[in-house]
Scaffold this active site. Structure first.
Site, PDB file in Angstrom:
ATOM      1  N   GLY A   1      49.322 -36.203  10.394  1.00 23.52           N
ATOM      2  CA  GLY A   1      48.071 -35.858   9.732  1.00 23.52           C
ATOM      3  C   GLY A   1      47.539 -36.989   8.873  1.00 23.52           C
ATOM      4  O   GLY A   1      46.321 -37.219   8.806  1.00 23.52           O
ATOM      5  N   ASP A   2      48.448 -37.710   8.219  1.00 22.29           N
ATOM      6  CA  ASP A   2      48.030 -38.855   7.411  1.00 22.29           C
ATOM      7  C   ASP A   2      47.478 -39.959   8.307  1.00 22.29           C
ATOM      8  O   ASP A   2      46.503 -40.624   7.967  1.00 22.29           O
ATOM      9  CB  ASP A   2      49.207 -39.384   6.581  1.00 22.29           C
ATOM     10  CG  ASP A   2      49.739 -38.339   5.608  1.00 22.29           C
ATOM     11  OD1 ASP A   2      48.951 -37.488   5.163  1.00 22.29           O
ATOM     12  OD2 ASP A   2      50.947 -38.379   5.291  1.00 22.29           O
TER      13      ASP A   2
ATOM     14  N   ASN B   1      50.738 -42.820   2.185  1.00 20.58           N
ATOM     15  CA  ASN B   1      50.662 -43.099   3.620  1.00 20.58           C
ATOM     16  C   ASN B   1      49.243 -43.492   4.020  1.00 20.58           C
ATOM     17  O   ASN B   1      49.029 -44.443   4.787  1.00 20.58           O
ATOM     18  CB  ASN B   1      51.082 -41.867   4.434  1.00 20.58           C
ATOM     19  CG  ASN B   1      52.545 -41.517   4.268  1.00 20.58           C
ATOM     20  OD1 ASN B   1      53.356 -42.351   3.900  1.00 20.58           O
ATOM     21  ND2 ASN B   1      52.875 -40.268   4.549  1.00 20.58           N
TER      22      ASN B   1
ATOM     23  N   ASN C   1      46.540 -30.660   3.043  1.00 17.80           N
ATOM     24  CA  ASN C   1      47.982 -30.943   2.975  1.00 17.80           C
ATOM     25  C   ASN C   1      48.737 -29.840   2.242  1.00 17.80           C
ATOM     26  O   ASN C   1      49.372 -30.075   1.210  1.00 17.80           O
ATOM     27  CB  ASN C   1      48.212 -32.286   2.271  1.00 17.80           C
ATOM     28  CG  ASN C   1      48.583 -33.399   3.232  1.00 17.80           C
ATOM     29  OD1 ASN C   1      49.329 -33.185   4.179  1.00 17.80           O
ATOM     30  ND2 ASN C   1      48.058 -34.577   2.993  1.00 17.80           N
TER      31      ASN C   1
ATOM     32  N   GLY D   1      55.009 -40.286   0.850  1.00 20.70           N
ATOM     33  CA  GLY D   1      53.979 -39.730  -0.024  1.00 20.70           C
ATOM     34  C   GLY D   1      52.681 -39.645   0.748  1.00 20.70           C
ATOM     35  O   GLY D   1      52.224 -40.648   1.307  1.00 20.70           O
ATOM     36  N   ALA D   2      52.081 -38.463   0.834  1.00 16.11           N
ATOM     37  CA  ALA D   2      50.907 -38.260   1.687  1.00 16.11           C
ATOM     38  C   ALA D   2      49.780 -39.231   1.378  1.00 16.11           C
ATOM     39  O   ALA D   2      49.247 -39.897   2.273  1.00 16.11           O
ATOM     40  CB  ALA D   2      50.409 -36.814   1.548  1.00 16.11           C
TER      41      ALA D   2
ATOM     42  N   GLY E   1      46.097 -29.811  16.665  1.00 12.84           N
ATOM     43  CA  GLY E   1      47.414 -30.036  17.251  1.00 12.84           C
ATOM     44  C   GLY E   1      47.357 -30.715  18.605  1.00 12.84           C
ATOM     45  O   GLY E   1      46.675 -31.736  18.762  1.00 12.84           O
TER      46      GLY E   1
ATOM     47  N   ARG F   1      51.155 -27.380   0.536  1.00 10.71           N
ATOM     48  CA  ARG F   1      52.555 -27.346   0.123  1.00 10.71           C
ATOM     49  C   ARG F   1      52.768 -26.061  -0.688  1.00 10.71           C
ATOM     50  O   ARG F   1      52.856 -26.086  -1.912  1.00 10.71           O
ATOM     51  CB  ARG F   1      52.913 -28.571  -0.730  1.00 10.71           C
ATOM     52  CG  ARG F   1      52.752 -29.925  -0.061  1.00 10.71           C
ATOM     53  CD  ARG F   1      53.756 -30.131   1.065  1.00 10.71           C
ATOM     54  NE  ARG F   1      53.747 -31.517   1.550  1.00 10.71           N
ATOM     55  CZ  ARG F   1      52.925 -31.980   2.474  1.00 10.71           C
ATOM     56  NH1 ARG F   1      52.022 -31.177   3.012  1.00 10.71           N
ATOM     57  NH2 ARG F   1      52.992 -33.240   2.869  1.00 10.71           N
TER      58      ARG F   1
END
Length: 320
Positions: A271-272, A49, A178, A45-46, A240, A180
């Site tokens: 990312g988290d 995290n 994030n 779970g973003a 990145g 989605r």
């Protein structure tokens, strides 16, 4: 039947966040998920995290959500307790289940294949009824992510309400888009709603591609200016392999080089991890450059371990 849990750690919070936790089954073998026979159960779970990473660094973190009255829900609560996260405002929902996901094992550094089973989950029924003003107000910072916003219309409403209330109380706010796209009715709706949340934040942390989608700008500076012109204080863009680039409302900007990783094990959670490093340092009063350097460091650690949060370090491990 719904039960709101209480914990011993009800003191002043450093950070509060909200979102969905899912049980995650990570394949023990590479290849097509259909052929895999063994899996390891973990948590995903973003927003969770980020909560785990901040708690491991010693911050007092509160996490708001709903879990089902099932084994996955109990597993989530066990993990929250283990990580020292305040779950006073987690509701055990007797009507809807805890979601889960299945993730492939990749050894070539590419993104794993993830299949989600979350439709109609307990967390997707988060709403403004889950906003306890005293609880949120006990925190000095609110962290929001586009995943919680995408779960449902009422979860999106909760995110907006929390942002408005915390802003009115003089708290700081961070937002990680994030993206989605599959959870939104259209890309245009996603862009409009996530930008609305971004405009309410002090610190916005998009990836380069995410920023290009959300702003229509092609360069890091163009993306940053889009948000800075609308009241955001700092925009930190993940670029990145190059690391990250930031710009502040005062006009300061800099690129911060990535930390090279020779053995990429699992790209999910990078990312988290970056958010954990950046936010923890900013909340400690570090400079933005120092914060982004820590973000890069923890992001690099996150991708060297299987699982979404397993690579997030403790304070002692970070010091090493």
């Amino acid at each position: 039947m719904m039960t709101t849990l209480t914990t011993a750690r009800d003191a002043q919070l450093d950070v509060v966040t909200l979102g969905e936790a899912m049980a995650m089954f990570v394949a023990a073998q590479t290849g097509d998920l259909a052929a895999v026979e063994s899996f390891t159960k973990r948590i995903a779970g973003a927003e969770l995290n980020v909560a785990i990473g901040l708690a491991r660094l010693g911050l007092n973190v509160g996490w708001v959500s709903r879990v089902g009255n099932d084994s996955f829900g109990r597993f989530t609560l066990q993990q929250l307790k283990k990580e020292g996260i305040n779950y006073q405002q987690v509701t055990v929902d007797g009507h809807y289940p805890t979601g889960f996901q299945v993730k492939s094992k990749n050894i070539d550094g590419t993104d794993p294949n993830v299949e989600y089973f979350r439709k109609g989950s307990a967390a997707s029924h988060l709403s403004t009824a889950d906003f306890n003003r005293d609880y949120f107000g006990s925190a000095r910072h609110l962290h929001l992510s586009g995943v919680a916003a995408a779960l449902s219309g009422q979860s999106l409403e909760l995110c907006n309400h929390a942002a408005r209330e915390m802003r009115a109380m003089g708290k700081t706010i961070s937002f990680d888009p994030n993206l989605r796209p599959v959870l939104w009715s259209s890309q245009q709706v996603m862009i409009e709603q996530l930008n609305k949340l971004a405009f309410a934040a002090d610190w916005v942390l998009p990836g380069l591609k995410e920023g290009q989608i959300l702003t229509g700008q092609s360069t890091p500076e163009g993306i940053a200016d889009f948000y800075l012109e609308r009241g955001v204080q700092a925009v930190i863009i993940k670029t990145g392999p190059d690391g990250a680039w930031f710009k502040t409302a005062g006009g300061d900007s800099a690129a911060v080089a990535a930390i090279k990783v020779s053995n990429v094990v699992d790209t999910v959670g990078a990312g988290d991890g970056f958010a954990v490093g950046t936010l923890s340092a900013l909340l400690e009063g570090k400079t933005l450059k120092q914060a982004v350097q820590r973000g890069n460091k923890i992001g690099s650690l996150a991708i060297q371990a299987i699982g979404d949060s397993e690579g997030l370090p403790t304070r002692a491990a970070l010091a090493e």
